[in-house]
Design a protein around this motif. Structure first.
Motif, PDB file in Angstrom:
ATOM      1  N   LEU A 162      24.861 -23.346 -25.016  1.00  0.00           N
ATOM      2  CA  LEU A 162      24.701 -23.279 -23.557  1.00  0.00           C
ATOM      3  C   LEU A 162      23.799 -24.404 -23.052  1.00  0.00           C
ATOM      4  O   LEU A 162      23.966 -24.912 -21.952  1.00  0.00           O
ATOM      5  CB  LEU A 162      24.100 -21.927 -23.144  1.00  0.00           C
ATOM      6  CG  LEU A 162      25.054 -20.733 -23.220  1.00  0.00           C
ATOM      7  CD1 LEU A 162      24.285 -19.423 -23.091  1.00  0.00           C
ATOM      8  CD2 LEU A 162      26.121 -20.816 -22.129  1.00  0.00           C
ATOM      9  N   VAL A 175      22.866 -19.902 -27.633  1.00  0.00           N
ATOM     10  CA  VAL A 175      21.908 -20.468 -26.665  1.00  0.00           C
ATOM     11  C   VAL A 175      21.905 -22.002 -26.748  1.00  0.00           C
ATOM     12  O   VAL A 175      21.938 -22.684 -25.731  1.00  0.00           O
ATOM     13  CB  VAL A 175      20.489 -19.882 -26.881  1.00  0.00           C
ATOM     14  CG1 VAL A 175      19.443 -20.676 -26.124  1.00  0.00           C
ATOM     15  CG2 VAL A 175      20.458 -18.419 -26.455  1.00  0.00           C
ATOM     16  N   ASP A 201      17.628 -23.251 -18.059  1.00  0.00           N
ATOM     17  CA  ASP A 201      16.914 -22.381 -18.999  1.00  0.00           C
ATOM     18  C   ASP A 201      16.537 -21.056 -18.342  1.00  0.00           C
ATOM     19  O   ASP A 201      16.609 -19.996 -18.966  1.00  0.00           O
ATOM     20  CB  ASP A 201      15.625 -23.083 -19.484  1.00  0.00           C
ATOM     21  CG  ASP A 201      15.941 -24.240 -20.419  1.00  0.00           C
ATOM     22  OD1 ASP A 201      17.097 -24.338 -20.866  1.00  0.00           O
ATOM     23  OD2 ASP A 201      15.034 -25.043 -20.686  1.00  0.00           O
ATOM     24  N   LEU A 234      26.663 -14.496 -18.366  1.00  0.00           N
ATOM     25  CA  LEU A 234      25.844 -14.664 -19.574  1.00  0.00           C
ATOM     26  C   LEU A 234      25.507 -13.311 -20.199  1.00  0.00           C
ATOM     27  O   LEU A 234      25.520 -13.164 -21.429  1.00  0.00           O
ATOM     28  CB  LEU A 234      24.550 -15.430 -19.254  1.00  0.00           C
ATOM     29  CG  LEU A 234      24.717 -16.915 -18.919  1.00  0.00           C
ATOM     30  CD1 LEU A 234      23.363 -17.570 -18.686  1.00  0.00           C
ATOM     31  CD2 LEU A 234      25.440 -17.651 -20.040  1.00  0.00           C
ATOM     32  N   ILE A 244      19.353 -18.596 -18.424  1.00  0.00           N
ATOM     33  CA  ILE A 244      19.552 -18.062 -19.779  1.00  0.00           C
ATOM     34  C   ILE A 244      18.481 -17.005 -20.067  1.00  0.00           C
ATOM     35  O   ILE A 244      18.769 -15.919 -20.580  1.00  0.00           O
ATOM     36  CB  ILE A 244      19.485 -19.195 -20.830  1.00  0.00           C
ATOM     37  CG1 ILE A 244      20.568 -20.248 -20.542  1.00  0.00           C
ATOM     38  CG2 ILE A 244      19.625 -18.637 -22.234  1.00  0.00           C
ATOM     39  CD1 ILE A 244      20.548 -21.456 -21.468  1.00  0.00           C
TER      40      ILE A 244
END
Ligand code: ATP
Length: 609
Positions: free
Chosen positions: A47, A44, A184, A28, A187
């Protein structure tokens, strides 16, 4: 500079193959470094496997499997049957598309046709992240006449233009089956490394995300304005805040100890959590899972408009089904019944609700999540204009375990699920998105299902509310205790009466009304009028429960508590029975013990809701 979609597709493939979270973060990081700041939000969202946060209430793609197969068939010039069969064989339409495209490419190469096809021979395409996102957004937002054809054309266009690998992920995205396994938190960690200097800064990004549940937006602020801008993020009306969650304990002594000795204890209502946002005359309601549920509760919108004295505010409460005539709480299932109805206006009438408020997170420009609970309460009390159906959650402040226990029993008997004990010390902030020990839920481990009806004696009556104003609306019911030859109270029943029953009630009770408690009645509850024990009624409820208020079997199961009925309903009169023929206290005690069993966690039903 637009971002080639191939970079995203390549990362998807890598993410899909790795089993290491550390490796995921590295992939990422690499991806975000290649992402132009103004495109980061779209990356985002991809993803996360969505086009925008669910709470926006925007339409979903609306492309079913059939349409998708058709689109592939058009894009690749192969019969629908071929696509369908291959997808079935491989168990994945995405893989099928990838393979079909590869074969086509090979064939084209063999006959030297590539130059005439849209894509270059490298197996990559000219598609960009922006174009794929915008096209899919168009697909989602297209409605009305001709939208099916347009959706089909747009999707087919994307698939035609995509490389085999890109097509695989576009198709999976449309099907809602991306399943990259990136959470989440992963990320957020990668965003912090790339834009905030290190993974150690992730709490800043996390906090911003908790206050504005839109990771794409937070990422964009971070990438375009820097970490300082993210630190300054405040709640914004219209964007949901991720809810604060509670830990669980089942012992009042431990609960108070954990909270620092003293707590605000509230009823834990069994309904739907609602985060209510107000800006001028606009209201939004968000659920526990941050869905926009405003349309389901036009009545709550009305209440909030009248009940919040601030131009801008975000308050939190629980929406609960109530009995309109008595104001009593109704079980969670009633609220679900309302949600299943299609016509909201009929549903609203059949299952009216009340809102019990317990927090305020934002008020006219001020972020209150960082303030301790007592300060938030002050703000909440200041902005609320309370009514019967829009009010503060029932509560006490206490430092005594016995008092907490009594309040807990009263909560259960009144139809709540238990209590929420909340810290009131100087560090008692609103921990958005976190489960912590500042809030502790106290629910029962055991309950005693009520299977049989009981016959109880009327010993008092209460006046009704609303359309029942001025007439009797509920009765105080008692069991017979042959040892002392007295009547001990069990419950107050206000449900189950037909309009006809209610009409007759005044007349029926009239001969028995007395100016004071009957000497053979043992009651701590004070009804509006006392009634001489004479009339017997058959009653059923959801459970037998312990109660600090009722005197039946007082102290038999637990000191300071009697046995009562939760959600009692009137079934019929039993004129054939005399008061001494009523169910005895001992019988109720036996029933309570016989049906006592451990409560299964009901997460599943809540999830289904
Ligand atoms: P959780 O929300 O903790 O993940 P859950 O969804 O199973 O678990 P519960 O464990 O039953 O829910 O308890 C939390 C919920 O209780 C809150 O999300 C809220 O909807 C509800 N609730 C009811 N009354 C209150 C109150 N006074 N204060 C806070 N929450 C309350």
């Amino acid at each position: 500079m637009p971002m080639p979609f191939s970079i995203l597709a390549e990362t998807f493939e890598k993410l899909e193959r790795t089993t290491s979270r550390t490796q995921m973060v590295l992939y990422l990081v690499d991806l975000f470094k290649k992402t132009p700041p103004e495109t980061i939000d779209k990356v985002v969202y991809f993803l996360q496997g969505k086009l925008w946060p669910d709470w926006k209430g925007l339409p979903e793609l609306g492309v079913g499997e059939k349409t998708l197969i058709k689109a592939v068939s058009i894009a690749l010039h192969v019969p629908e049957r071929t696509v369908e069969e291959l997808a079935k064989r491989l168990g994945d339409l995405g893989l099928a598309v990838e393979r079909l495209k590869r074969e086509k490419e090979k064939g084209a190469k063999a006959v030297g046709l590539l130059a005439f096809m849209k894509q270059p021979s490298s197996g990559e395409s000219t598609l960009t992240v922006e174009k794929v996102y915008d096209t899919l957004a168009r697909v989602a937002l297209t409605t009305g006449e001709g939208s099916r054809e347009l959706k089909l054309k747009l999707v087919a266009g994307l698939i035609a233009e995509a490389s085999p690998r890109e097509a695989k992920y576009i198709v999976r995205f449309i099907e809602g089956r991306l399943r990259l396994g990136v959470g989440d938190a992963t990320i957020i960690e990668a965003l912090s490394i790339v834009y905030a200097g290190s993974a150690a800064m992730k709490h800043v990004v996390e906090r911003a995300y908790n206050l504005r549940a839109d990771l794409g937006l937070v990422a964009k602020i971070l990438a375009t304005q820097g970490v300082e801008a993210v630190k300054n993020i405040k709640p914004e009306v219209g964007i949901p805040i991720r809810p604060m969650l509670a830990e669980r304990l089942n012992n009042p002594v431990e609960i108070l100890k954990k909270l620092g000795g003293r707590a605000l204890v509230e009823y834990k209502y069994d309904g739907e959590r609602a985060q209510i946002h107000k800006k001028g005359d606009k209201i939004w309601i968000f659920s526990r899972r941050l869905e926009n549920i405003t349309k389901m509760y036009p009545d709550v919108v009305e209440m909030a408009l009248k009940g919040i004295k601030a131009n801008e505010a975000i308050v939190e409460g629980e929406i609960v089904a109530i009995d309109p005539d008595t104001g009593e709480l109704r079980p969670f299932q009633e609220l679900m019944r309302r949600k299943r109805k299609h016509d909201i206006h009929i549903a609203m009438k059949e299952v009216p609700v009340a809102v019990y408020l317990f927090d305020i997170l934002y008020r006219d420009g001020e972020d209150l999540t960082v303030k301790p609970l007592p300060e938030r309460r002050k703000h909440l009390e200041e902005v609320l204009v309370q009514s019967d159906t829009w009010r503060l959650a029932e509560h006490i402040y206490t430092d005594k375990p016995e008092e907490l226990e009594q309040f807990f029993l009263r909560a259960i008997e009144d139809g709540a699920e238990g209590v929420m004990a909340k810290a009131v010390h100087s560090r008692s902030i609103y921990q958005a998105g976190a489960r912590g020990w500042l809030w502790i839920k106290y629910k029962r481990d055991y309950k005693s299902e009520m299977i049989d009806t009981v016959d109880l004696v009327v010993v008092g009556a209460f006046y009704g509310k609303g359309r029942r104003g001025g007439k009797f609306g509920a009765l105080l019911m008692a069991a017979y205790d042959p040892d002392t030859d007295t009547f001990k109270t069990v419950c107050k029943v206000g449900s189950g009466f037909t309009d006809e029953d209610l009409e007759r009630l005044n007349e029926m009770l009239k001969p028995y009304i007395i100016p004071h408690k009957h000497p053979r009645v043992d009651s701590k509850m004070k009804p509006d009028v006392w009634v001489q024990p004479a009339l017997v009624a058959e009653i059923i409820g959801a459970e037998l429960t312990l109660s600090p208020i009722h005197t039946c079997c007082h102290g038999w199961v637990k000191p300071g508590a009697g046995i009562s009925i939760r959600f009692p309903r009137f079934i019929r009169w039993r004129p054939d029975k005399s008061p001494e023929d009523a169910t005895t206290t001992k019988e109720l005690y036996e029933m309570y013990k016989r049906q006592l069993h451990k409560i299964e966690e009901k997460t599943a039903t809540r999830e289904a809701a």
